[in-house]
Scaffold this motif. Structure first.
Motif, PDB file in Angstrom:
ATOM      1  N   SER A   1      24.125  38.390  47.298  1.00 44.44           N
ATOM      2  CA  SER A   1      24.455  36.999  47.608  1.00 44.44           C
ATOM      3  C   SER A   1      24.888  36.248  46.345  1.00 44.44           C
ATOM      4  O   SER A   1      24.578  36.674  45.233  1.00 44.44           O
ATOM      5  CB  SER A   1      23.260  36.293  48.241  1.00 44.44           C
ATOM      6  OG  SER A   1      23.728  35.122  48.867  1.00 44.44           O
ATOM      7  N   PHE A   2      25.633  35.179  46.550  1.00 46.61           N
ATOM      8  CA  PHE A   2      26.149  34.407  45.415  1.00 46.61           C
ATOM      9  C   PHE A   2      26.319  32.956  45.830  1.00 46.61           C
ATOM     10  O   PHE A   2      26.381  32.641  47.019  1.00 46.61           O
ATOM     11  CB  PHE A   2      27.494  34.983  44.943  1.00 46.61           C
ATOM     12  CG  PHE A   2      28.509  35.100  46.054  1.00 46.61           C
ATOM     13  CD1 PHE A   2      29.296  34.026  46.428  1.00 46.61           C
ATOM     14  CD2 PHE A   2      28.661  36.305  46.744  1.00 46.61           C
ATOM     15  CE1 PHE A   2      30.212  34.126  47.456  1.00 46.61           C
ATOM     16  CE2 PHE A   2      29.576  36.415  47.783  1.00 46.61           C
ATOM     17  CZ  PHE A   2      30.350  35.319  48.144  1.00 46.61           C
TER      18      PHE A   2
ATOM     19  N   LEU B   1      36.394  41.572  45.715  1.00 47.60           N
ATOM     20  CA  LEU B   1      35.556  41.760  46.901  1.00 47.60           C
ATOM     21  C   LEU B   1      35.243  43.232  47.121  1.00 47.60           C
ATOM     22  O   LEU B   1      34.136  43.597  47.514  1.00 47.60           O
ATOM     23  CB  LEU B   1      36.232  41.182  48.146  1.00 47.60           C
ATOM     24  CG  LEU B   1      36.095  39.684  48.350  1.00 47.60           C
ATOM     25  CD1 LEU B   1      36.682  39.288  49.689  1.00 47.60           C
ATOM     26  CD2 LEU B   1      34.644  39.261  48.301  1.00 47.60           C
ATOM     27  N   ASP B   2      36.235  44.075  46.862  1.00 47.73           N
ATOM     28  CA  ASP B   2      36.034  45.516  46.960  1.00 47.73           C
ATOM     29  C   ASP B   2      34.914  45.944  46.001  1.00 47.73           C
ATOM     30  O   ASP B   2      33.993  46.680  46.376  1.00 47.73           O
ATOM     31  CB  ASP B   2      37.365  46.192  46.608  1.00 47.73           C
ATOM     32  CG  ASP B   2      37.338  47.701  46.819  1.00 47.73           C
ATOM     33  OD1 ASP B   2      36.514  48.173  47.610  1.00 47.73           O
ATOM     34  OD2 ASP B   2      38.159  48.390  46.189  1.00 47.73           O
TER      35      ASP B   2
ATOM     36  N   LYS C   1      31.546  44.667  47.269  1.00 47.17           N
ATOM     37  CA  LYS C   1      31.027  45.439  48.405  1.00 47.17           C
ATOM     38  C   LYS C   1      30.386  46.739  47.936  1.00 47.17           C
ATOM     39  O   LYS C   1      29.434  47.227  48.541  1.00 47.17           O
ATOM     40  CB  LYS C   1      32.155  45.749  49.390  1.00 47.17           C
ATOM     41  CG  LYS C   1      32.581  44.536  50.204  1.00 47.17           C
ATOM     42  CD  LYS C   1      33.693  44.889  51.191  1.00 47.17           C
ATOM     43  CE  LYS C   1      34.107  43.636  51.941  1.00 47.17           C
ATOM     44  NZ  LYS C   1      35.008  43.943  53.080  1.00 47.17           N
ATOM     45  N   GLY C   2      30.932  47.304  46.844  1.00 45.37           N
ATOM     46  CA  GLY C   2      30.385  48.557  46.321  1.00 45.37           C
ATOM     47  C   GLY C   2      29.238  48.353  45.345  1.00 45.37           C
ATOM     48  O   GLY C   2      28.698  49.324  44.817  1.00 45.37           O
TER      49      GLY C   2
ATOM     50  N   MET D   1      26.523  43.582  49.919  1.00 43.63           N
ATOM     51  CA  MET D   1      26.996  42.686  48.853  1.00 43.63           C
ATOM     52  C   MET D   1      25.868  41.723  48.464  1.00 43.63           C
ATOM     53  O   MET D   1      25.234  41.142  49.331  1.00 43.63           O
ATOM     54  CB  MET D   1      28.198  41.884  49.369  1.00 43.63           C
ATOM     55  CG  MET D   1      28.938  41.123  48.301  1.00 43.63           C
ATOM     56  SD  MET D   1      30.146  39.960  48.976  1.00 43.63           S
ATOM     57  CE  MET D   1      31.308  41.030  49.800  1.00 43.63           C
TER      58      MET D   1
ATOM     59  N   LEU E   1      37.116  33.713  41.459  1.00 40.94           N
ATOM     60  CA  LEU E   1      37.660  34.338  42.667  1.00 40.94           C
ATOM     61  C   LEU E   1      39.072  33.809  42.889  1.00 40.94           C
ATOM     62  O   LEU E   1      39.275  32.601  42.991  1.00 40.94           O
ATOM     63  CB  LEU E   1      36.805  33.989  43.894  1.00 40.94           C
ATOM     64  CG  LEU E   1      37.403  34.410  45.243  1.00 40.94           C
ATOM     65  CD1 LEU E   1      37.304  35.921  45.449  1.00 40.94           C
ATOM     66  CD2 LEU E   1      36.721  33.686  46.413  1.00 40.94           C
ATOM     67  N   ALA E   2      40.046  34.724  42.938  1.00 45.56           N
ATOM     68  CA  ALA E   2      41.387  34.314  43.394  1.00 45.56           C
ATOM     69  C   ALA E   2      41.549  34.917  44.787  1.00 45.56           C
ATOM     70  O   ALA E   2      40.778  34.583  45.685  1.00 45.56           O
ATOM     71  CB  ALA E   2      42.444  34.760  42.399  1.00 45.56           C
ATOM     72  N   ALA E   3      42.493  35.845  44.989  1.00 49.00           N
ATOM     73  CA  ALA E   3      42.611  36.422  46.332  1.00 49.00           C
ATOM     74  C   ALA E   3      41.410  37.306  46.659  1.00 49.00           C
ATOM     75  O   ALA E   3      41.037  37.451  47.821  1.00 49.00           O
ATOM     76  CB  ALA E   3      43.898  37.231  46.435  1.00 49.00           C
ATOM     77  N   GLY E   4      40.816  37.909  45.636  1.00 52.54           N
ATOM     78  CA  GLY E   4      39.643  38.754  45.872  1.00 52.54           C
ATOM     79  C   GLY E   4      39.977  40.176  46.273  1.00 52.54           C
ATOM     80  O   GLY E   4      39.087  40.935  46.651  1.00 52.54           O
ATOM     81  N   THR E   5      41.246  40.572  46.204  1.00 54.43           N
ATOM     82  CA  THR E   5      41.614  41.910  46.691  1.00 54.43           C
ATOM     83  C   THR E   5      40.977  43.026  45.869  1.00 54.43           C
ATOM     84  O   THR E   5      40.775  44.115  46.370  1.00 54.43           O
ATOM     85  CB  THR E   5      43.141  42.107  46.707  1.00 54.43           C
ATOM     86  OG1 THR E   5      43.675  41.759  45.431  1.00 54.43           O
ATOM     87  CG2 THR E   5      43.791  41.240  47.773  1.00 54.43           C
TER      88      THR E   5
END
Lengths: 352, 165
Positions: free
Chosen positions: A3-4, A34-35, A38-39, A1, A27-31
């Motif tokens: 950086s931020f 984040l996925d 990560k990709g 991922m 960003l809320a829950a990031g479900t």
């Protein structure tokens, strides 16, 4: 991922200001986000965490009899809110048919509206994707595309919108409340999304910094409560995205259809409202013949974008089935397998 | 710049430095707090092996940024047994053969605990299966898992009835 920078604003104006910078993302829950991060599909330079903003987690009645749902209300909390589920049963059923219990506990209303397509070529950074990298092409056109769009697609993009929640919402004329640099405005959910045309990277009408703060259902959305269903065909019984789904909401008066609402999921880059089908249903008798005519109207403009001709007839049958179930009445309790066309009752017919 | 958070993990308050905001709750538990009971399966929210309770609710810890959860109350599989005494769900998973290799089991048990807290499934095996669908088991111990959760639900329902009576 990648950086931020992480920013946690204390107010909505602070959030809008922080997210207006190039490369910023909320960003809320990031479900989903984040996925994607990560990709390497999403690579924000700055995350603006809105989960601690006050006042966005409430479900409030509106003066017109409708409801206002804060953008940070979690999917599970909305689906299990007894008065919400009673007034908008198709919305609750759609919510409970999506993702898993863990994801529904985290995922927010605002995030659900803005989730990205699940097209495998969008997710695979080694593939050409006009949505991810404008102008790079679309590997889905010649790839595995049996689950792709049959309505509203273009040569540039054949991806579908994955949300279940949004399907009954567009049927019920939901409105999104947005705060941006120019203040607050309302946009119909149906108009929030853009079809791909020649610029699939522009997925919504949101401008940089725009924050969805609430979702509203108008007063007449609960008029369909007695005859409302969401039906979703998946490749497994649970925890899968829709191949095709449909929300069907009817208002019956003296044995005929006074008003109907129909929307489809899994067929286009946006939750697809079938206005023509609704016109066919209005004033008609709630029977198989009327429902079939409505289904024909709903899919009149459909064409395969690859190996997915089957989705057109599947969608027609799901429309008919959803309408038939809606006509027979909203169940007292959401079924054990929400939105599933497969009954857990022994002996019940599974074929549409 | 926020570079530390405070969490309550299995009843113990922990102040944690977070120089890198990319750390998920899953990686924080495993790498920084040495709580390796929570498993990393897919790391993408698809398998449920990383399920924990955050403020009493089950979530996928692989898709939760630690820095966003300042102040949260976290329960992991390590927090269930009381000394040598297993949690009723742990005992029921053994009793009903709810696992084979065991890799998914911490996530299954934490998910089952979340499901019980939610109070939606009751003693209906179909609702339990649906409510547990976010947890994959590649050994396919699903029948035993459902039996184990049902067993605990039935015991709880019976206890509740006794208390009312």
């Amino acid at each position: 991922m990648k950086s931020f920078d992480y920013v946690r604003p204390a107010s909505i104006p602070e959030a809008v200001s922080a997210a207006s910078a190039p490369g910023a993302a909320y960003l809320a829950a990031g479900t989903n986000l984040l996925d994607l991060m990560k990709g390497g599909v999403s690579r924000p330079d700055r995350l603006v965490d809105v989960t601690h903003l006050p006042g966005l987690d409430r479900i409030e009645p509106l003066a017109d009899g409708g409801v206002r749902i804060g953008a940070l209300v979690r999917n599970a909390d909305l689906a299990h809110d007894a008065s919400f589920a009673k007034a908008y049963p198709a919305v609750a059923e759609a919510l409970l048919s999506g993702a898993s219990a863990q994801l529904r506990n985290a995922a927010t209303v605002g995030g659900n509206l803005l989730q990205r397509t699940r097209c495998a070529y969008f997710y695979d950074v080694a593939s050409a994707c006009n949505r991810r990298v404008p102008g790079s092409g679309c590997d889905a056109r010649q790839g595995e595309n049996r689950l792709h769009a049959v309505l509203g697609w273009s040569d540039a993009c054949i991806a579908t919108h994955p949300s279940d929640f949004c399907v009954p919402l567009v049927a019920l004329d939901a409105v999104v409340e947005i705060e941006g640099k120019g203040g607050r405005r309302n946009v119909k959910l149906e108009d929030l999304y853009r079809l791909p045309a020649d610029a699939p990277e522009w997925e919504t009408v949101l401008e940089p910094g725009d924050l969805i703060v609430a979702l509203k259902l108008p007063g007449d959305a609960s008029d369909f409560a007695a005859h409302a269903r969401y039906l979703k065909v998946r490749e497994r019984t649970s925890y899968a995205f829709a191949i095709v789904s449909a929300a069907a909401c009817l208002r019956l008066e003296r044995g005929s259809i006074a008003e109907a609402r129909i929307a489809l999921g899994g067929v286009a880059a946006k939750p697809w409202r079938a206005h023509e089908a609704e016109k066919v249903l209005a004033g008609g008798a709630p029977n198989g013949e009327t429902f079939r005519r409505a289904a024909e109207a709903a899919l009149a403009g459909a064409k395969p974008s690859g190996d997915n001709q089957f989705k057109i007839e599947l969608a027609r049958r799901i429309v008919v089935r959803a309408l038939s179930l809606a006509a027979s009445g909203t169940p007292e309790r959401i079924p054990a397998l929400p939105a599933s066309p497969f009954s857990s009752v022994p002996g019940a017919l599974h074929d549409a | 710049m926020i570079n530390s958070i405070s969490l309550t993990v299995n009843g113990v308050r922990r102040d944690i430095a977070l120089p890198d905001p990319r750390v998920t709750l899953l990686d924080l538990l495993r790498e920084q707090l040495d709580l390796t009971g929570t498993k990393k399966g897919c790391d993408r929210g698809q398998c449920g092996a990383c399920t924990i309770l955050v403020n009493g609710r089950r979530i996928n810890s692989c898709l939760a940024l630690a820095i966003s959860h300042n102040g949260a109350d976290i329960t992991t599989i390590e927090g269930l047994a009381q000394g040598e005494k297993l949690h009723p769900l742990q005992a029921a998973f053994i009793e009903h053969d709810g696992f084979q290799c065991g890799f998914c089991t911490p996530g299954q048990i934490m998910s089952a605990l979340g499901l019980i807290n939610e109070g939606q499934a009751g003693c209906d095996p179909e609702r339990i299966r649906e409510g547990m669908s976010g947890n994959l088991c590649r050994c396919s111990a699903y029948a035993g898992i459902t039996e184990a959760v049902l067993d605990v639900q039935r015991t709880l329902a019976a206890e509740k009835e006794r208390r009312v009576a």
